[in-house]
Scaffold this motif. Structure first.
Motif, mmCIF file in Angstrom:
data_model
loop_
_atom_site.group_PDB
_atom_site.id
_atom_site.type_symbol
_atom_site.label_atom_id
_atom_site.label_comp_id
_atom_site.label_asym_id
_atom_site.label_seq_id
_atom_site.Cartn_x
_atom_site.Cartn_y
_atom_site.Cartn_z
ATOM 1 N N PRO A 88 0.952 -1.026 -0.010
ATOM 2 C CA PRO A 88 -0.035 -0.322 -0.034
ATOM 3 C C PRO A 88 1.010 1.630 0.009
ATOM 4 N N PHE A 89 1.996 1.136 0.327
ATOM 5 C CA PHE A 89 3.526 1.932 0.570
ATOM 6 C C PHE A 89 3.563 2.252 -0.901
ATOM 7 N N TYR A 90 3.694 1.369 -2.123
ATOM 8 C CA TYR A 90 4.432 1.329 -3.595
ATOM 9 C C TYR A 90 4.172 2.618 -3.876
ATOM 10 N N ASP A 91 5.459 3.546 -4.394
ATOM 11 C CA ASP A 91 5.315 4.197 -5.848
ATOM 12 C C ASP A 91 7.170 4.212 -6.990
ATOM 13 N N PRO A 92 6.123 4.303 -7.801
ATOM 14 C CA PRO A 92 7.364 3.783 -8.351
ATOM 15 C C PRO A 92 8.674 4.545 -9.208
ATOM 16 N N GLU A 93 8.525 5.786 -8.405
ATOM 17 C CA GLU A 93 9.127 6.789 -8.618
ATOM 18 C C GLU A 93 10.193 6.537 -7.466
ATOM 19 N N GLY A 94 9.565 6.144 -6.018
ATOM 20 C CA GLY A 94 10.188 5.755 -4.746
ATOM 21 C C GLY A 94 10.609 7.150 -3.842
ATOM 22 N N GLY A 95 9.124 8.068 -4.111
ATOM 23 C CA GLY A 95 9.308 8.707 -3.455
ATOM 24 C C GLY A 95 9.593 9.218 -1.702
ATOM 25 N N ALA A 96 9.190 9.277 -1.096
ATOM 26 C CA ALA A 96 9.129 8.970 0.563
ATOM 27 C C ALA A 96 7.802 8.647 1.054
ATOM 28 N N ILE A 97 7.559 7.544 1.879
ATOM 29 C CA ILE A 97 6.043 7.269 2.703
ATOM 30 C C ILE A 97 6.107 8.759 3.433
ATOM 31 N N THR A 98 4.297 8.630 2.983
ATOM 32 C CA THR A 98 3.710 9.775 4.145
ATOM 33 C C THR A 98 3.964 9.205 5.165
ATOM 34 N N PRO A 99 4.329 10.154 6.397
ATOM 35 C CA PRO A 99 4.545 9.239 7.944
ATOM 36 C C PRO A 99 2.676 8.879 8.104
ATOM 37 N N VAL A 100 2.721 7.772 8.717
ATOM 38 C CA VAL A 100 1.789 7.293 9.455
ATOM 39 C C VAL A 100 1.004 7.575 10.789
ATOM 40 N N ALA A 101 2.778 8.886 11.514
ATOM 41 C CA ALA A 101 2.293 9.405 12.982
ATOM 42 C C ALA A 101 2.893 9.535 13.757
ATOM 43 N N ARG A 102 2.541 10.995 14.708
ATOM 44 C CA ARG A 102 3.632 11.206 14.589
ATOM 45 C C ARG A 102 3.279 11.881 15.867
ATOM 46 N N VAL A 103 4.665 11.456 17.200
ATOM 47 C CA VAL A 103 4.526 11.727 17.988
ATOM 48 C C VAL A 103 5.336 12.814 19.073
ATOM 49 N N ALA A 104 5.480 13.021 19.593
ATOM 50 C CA ALA A 104 5.200 14.154 20.935
ATOM 51 C C ALA A 104 5.570 13.904 22.318
ATOM 52 N N VAL A 105 7.067 14.131 22.360
ATOM 53 C CA VAL A 105 7.887 14.360 23.579
ATOM 54 C C VAL A 105 8.140 15.288 24.706
ATOM 55 N N GLU A 106 7.236 15.202 26.196
ATOM 56 C CA GLU A 106 7.500 16.886 26.049
ATOM 57 C C GLU A 106 7.545 16.886 28.214
ATOM 58 N N ARG A 107 8.463 17.535 28.222
ATOM 59 C CA ARG A 107 9.164 17.417 29.618
ATOM 60 C C ARG A 107 8.214 17.881 30.729
ATOM 61 N N ILE A 108 7.215 17.719 31.394
ATOM 62 C CA ILE A 108 6.084 18.034 32.054
ATOM 63 C C ILE A 108 7.040 18.858 33.732
ATOM 64 N N ALA A 109 7.990 17.962 33.924
ATOM 65 C CA ALA A 109 8.461 18.108 35.962
ATOM 66 C C ALA A 109 9.948 18.470 35.773
ATOM 67 N N ARG A 110 10.757 19.031 36.545
ATOM 68 C CA ARG A 110 11.906 18.472 37.109
ATOM 69 C C ARG A 110 12.018 18.111 38.795
ATOM 70 N N LYS A 111 12.616 17.163 38.865
ATOM 71 C CA LYS A 111 12.966 16.335 40.500
ATOM 72 C C LYS A 111 13.822 16.439 41.062
ATOM 73 N N GLY A 112 14.644 17.264 42.301
ATOM 74 C CA GLY A 112 15.793 17.133 42.840
ATOM 75 C C GLY A 112 16.796 18.138 41.790
ATOM 76 N N GLU A 113 18.465 18.148 42.343
ATOM 77 C CA GLU A 113 19.228 19.590 41.951
ATOM 78 C C GLU A 113 19.335 18.733 40.544
ATOM 79 N N GLN A 114 19.577 19.594 39.551
ATOM 80 C CA GLN A 114 20.221 20.069 38.279
ATOM 81 C C GLN A 114 21.118 20.567 37.847
ATOM 82 N N CYS A 115 22.051 19.874 37.052
ATOM 83 C CA CYS A 115 23.171 20.360 36.996
ATOM 84 C C CYS A 115 23.500 20.715 36.025
ATOM 85 N N ASN A 116 22.460 21.306 34.821
ATOM 86 C CA ASN A 116 22.506 21.387 33.564
ATOM 87 C C ASN A 116 23.832 22.611 33.307
#
Length: 713
Positions: A293-321
């Motif tokens: 179902p993802f075949y393209d005779p010209e070899g184009g990129a597959i359209t992404p089927v999903a997206r993931v978002a990873v987002e920081r919501i908290a930090r704990k303890g002493e940080q050393c950045n």
């Protein structure tokens, strides 16, 4: 930019045109130019003898599939050497993605929220899109150390990955993750999505929260797009630690499907076809198979089927950045307190936990306490339900300077051997901090302790050498006061030949949780019995046993459960009603017929006996019809006509059947007397013209009767 050489055999000195067909745009080089009517092609025309040509081309984005380079020689409008030998070159992206897993230097812990957006829809992926059964399986993953890999390109799928990829079941994968112990910090789980794509204004995108620390700073997950042979999307060992010793603020990635290498199907609904031997995990490309179902005779990129978002919501303890916090970092740290994680499957229904029992140790020696809950229902027998008993270490009151829940320690390692083989010495044992307090303060629990030990108190020649004491046996009681014992062995008898007087067995009391707090100590449920019937609906049962002594109190928990079960339906034979009364004779004179009917009250089902006839017919004879003054020839002809009518049932009688009368055609059948269950219809034939020599009886009207609407009501 890449350089590729295409070789071709020596040609005559005539001038020729070389066409190089590429799946992607090429950069211009000397003696060559793009074709005006075919942008992806480059032409070169030269009178010189050439044995090779070199072109420079730009590689497509990662995940676009293979690059196909083709060359042809056109001489006097005749194409030669197309798709032959070294004139065709196929180059594919490497299966493995070399992503070095760096050590993390961040401090404290960080909490993230991962959100999954399914973009697999008929609008974006129209080819062979499965309209009815499209879905995302339950998502399973973990935050983990670099010593554990859930899945990776170029690696082989574990049994857990295989079950997610082929069946959409996360049970085995979760089992594998939890078996990794301290290599894993958080198990990540999300529910399945049916259907695969839903507008966000209808249902919010599924999400889950997880934590990371310095040693377990990687995040992986996978989920199956179904139906499919073994196709998934996910992240593999995504690092959330920055080079500046901080925690990543946000990661957003578009996902293309990958093949687990366990099934050889090429379409969404291909039949199961195990891949033998198992192949490596690889990303799907648009040139894999024309049926894909993802075949393209010209070899184009597959359209992404999903997206993931990873987002920081908290930090704990002493940080050393190293890099100072920006506004986003400060705002992200204002979050709610992390709630206690509950990994109980939704298909397992429990009662609330009972209160914790008293600690088995009344001193500062480590003991245990217990709590219980009851499994009320297991909605899916294929999903195992966790334990119904929970234990945790404890010490007597006043032995801890801080709340034990804020500092998680490992179990003590076994005592070291005594420092002396004879007389008084010292031994030690250690433990380590498994989790630091949530507030970032140091853990004040001791990680090492020592105690005096005495081996062979009497070191004289008349004494004997014995080993150290072994571990204590389990307490003889499951609750309340019991006894425990330990042993040691004689290593060397006294050198003077006397009898060894050292004790080799030691017994002392032990205290388990108070008995009145656990009156219902139950065994696990047995397997379900066979269904009570061999076909149709029945019941099945299972039992468990009361393990705690009766004197501990009355236990009101059920010891037997019953549920309905369904086997293939039992065969049901056809059921008929009683026969109706016989109808009137269909003729008013001569031979006719009677009928009676019955109806089907229950159709046969599940292989039961078929239904017999619903209509029966028998002949009737009222009286001879008066034929009038007919000669012998006429009577003979009428006799032959009657014989023909008997052999061909249902034929309409002739309008001129009777001498002396001319009859009208048969009238239309009357309405059926019943709508269902078997009724009767009639039709009449009346005289149209009566001749002078006709007798009165010969012109009498005729009547026919037939059954109708015999189907059951």
């Amino acid at each position: 930019m890449n350089s590729t050489e295409l070789l071709y055999p020596p040609q005559p000195r005539n001038s020729y045109l070389l066409l190089l067909f590429l799946s992607f745009f090429l950069r211009h080089i000397s003696y060559a130019q793009f074709m005006t009517n075919c942008p992806p092609a480059v032409t070169e025309s030269t009178p010189r003898r050439r044995t090779r040509i070199q072109v420079f081309w730009t590689a497509p984005p990662s995940g676009s599939g293979c690059v196909l380079l083709k060359a042809s020689i056109i001489q006097r409008k005749i194409i030669s050497f197309q798709d032959e030998g070294s004139l065709t070159k196929r180059m594919c992206e490497k299966e493995t993605t070399d992503k070095p897993l760096l050590d993390c230097c961040a401090c404290g812990t960080a909490k993230y929220r991962v959100t999954f957006y399914g973009n697999w829809s008929e609008k974006l992926h129209p080819k062979d899109y499965p309209r009815r059964a499209n879905h995302w399986s339950a998502l399973i993953g973990a935050s983990h150390s670099k010593n554990y890999i859930l899945w990776e390109y170029g690696g082989y799928a574990s049994e857990g990955v295989k079950q997610v990829a082929e069946l959409g079941s996360p049970v085995k994968m979760e089992e594998e993750i939890r078996q990794k112990g301290d290599e894993v910090l958080t198990v990540i789980k999300m529910k399945a999505q049916w259907p695969a794509w839903q507008p966000l204004n209808v249902r919010a995108a599924p999400s889950a929260e997880f934590s990371v620390d310095r040693t377990r700073h990687l995040m992986s997950f996978l989920t199956m797009l179904g139906p499919s042979p073994d196709w998934n999307v996910g992240l593999s060992s995504e690092g959330l630690c920055t080079r500046e010793c901080g925690w990543v603020q946000k990661v957003i990635q578009d996902l293309i499907p990958w093949d687990a290498g366990t099934d050889h199907g090429v379409t969404y609904e291909s039949p199961n076809k195990p891949t033998t031997p198992q192949e490596k995990i690889r990303p799907l490309t648009s040139l894999d198979n024309p049926q894909s179902p993802f075949y393209d005779p010209e070899g184009g990129a597959i359209t992404p089927v999903a997206r993931v978002a990873v987002e920081r919501i908290a930090r704990k303890g002493e940080q050393c950045n190293i890099v100072p916090d920006n506004v986003d970092d400060i705002v992200a740290d204002i979050a709610q307190e992390e709630k206690e994680e509950d990994d109980t499957p939704e298909t397992c229904i429990y009662s609330n936990w009972s209160p914790w029992s008293a600690c088995s140790s009344s001193t500062c020696e480590k003991g245990k306490r217990m709590r219980q809950r009851m499994l009320k229902a297991q909605l899916d027998l294929s999903v195992p339900c966790p334990h119904t008993q929970d234990f945790e270490p404890c010490m007597g009151p006043g032995c801890s300077d801080e709340d034990a829940s804020t500092c998680m320690m490992s179990e003590w390692i076994t005592w070291s051997p005594c420092s002396m083989s004879c007389g008084a010495g010292v031994r030690s044992r250690e433990r380590y901090v498994k989790q630091f307090p949530d507030d970032g303060f140091a853990c004040t629990h001791p990680t090492e302790e020592t105690e005096p030990c005495t081996v062979n108190e009497d070191c004289s020649p008349s004494s004997c050498l014995v080993t150290e004491w072994g571990e204590w046996d389990a307490c003889s009681a499951t609750c309340g006061l019991g006894m425990k014992r330990r042993e040691r062995m004689v290593k060397m008898p006294p050198s003077d030949g006397s009898i060894c007087g050292a004790e080799v067995v030691e017994v002392e009391r032990c205290m388990m949780p108070e008995c009145h707090t656990i009156p219902c100590l139950l065994s696990p449920w047995s397997d379900w019995s066979d269904c009570s019937v061999t076909c149709g609906k029945g019941t099945r049962t299972r039992q468990r046993m009361l393990k705690s002594p009766v004197e501990l109190g009355e236990c009101n928990e059920e010891l037997e459960q019953m549920e309905k079960c369904m086997l293939p339906e039992c065969p049901m034979d056809c059921v008929m009603s009683e026969w109706s009364e016989w109808s009137e004779c269909s003729k008013s004179c001569g031979k006719g017929h009677l009928i009676h009917t019955r109806m089907i009250t229950l159709e046969p089902q599940f292989g039961g006996d078929p239904c017999p006839e619903t209509t029966q017919r028998k002949t009737c004879k009222i009286k001879k019809c008066n034929q009038g003054g007919l000669n012998s020839d006429e009577r003979k002809r009428r006799k032959e006509d009657r014989k023909k009518r008997r052999n061909k049932q249902g034929r309409e009688e002739s309008a001129d059947e009777l001498a002396g009368c001319k009859m009208k055609p048969w009238a239309a059948w009357t309405d059926c007397t019943k709508l269902c269950g078997g009724g009767i219809q009639e039709r009449l034939m009346t005289a149209k013209k009566r001749y002078k020599n006709a007798q009165l009886t010969s012109c009498k009207e005729r009547k026919e009767i037939r059954a109708c609407n015999v189907h059951p009501c």
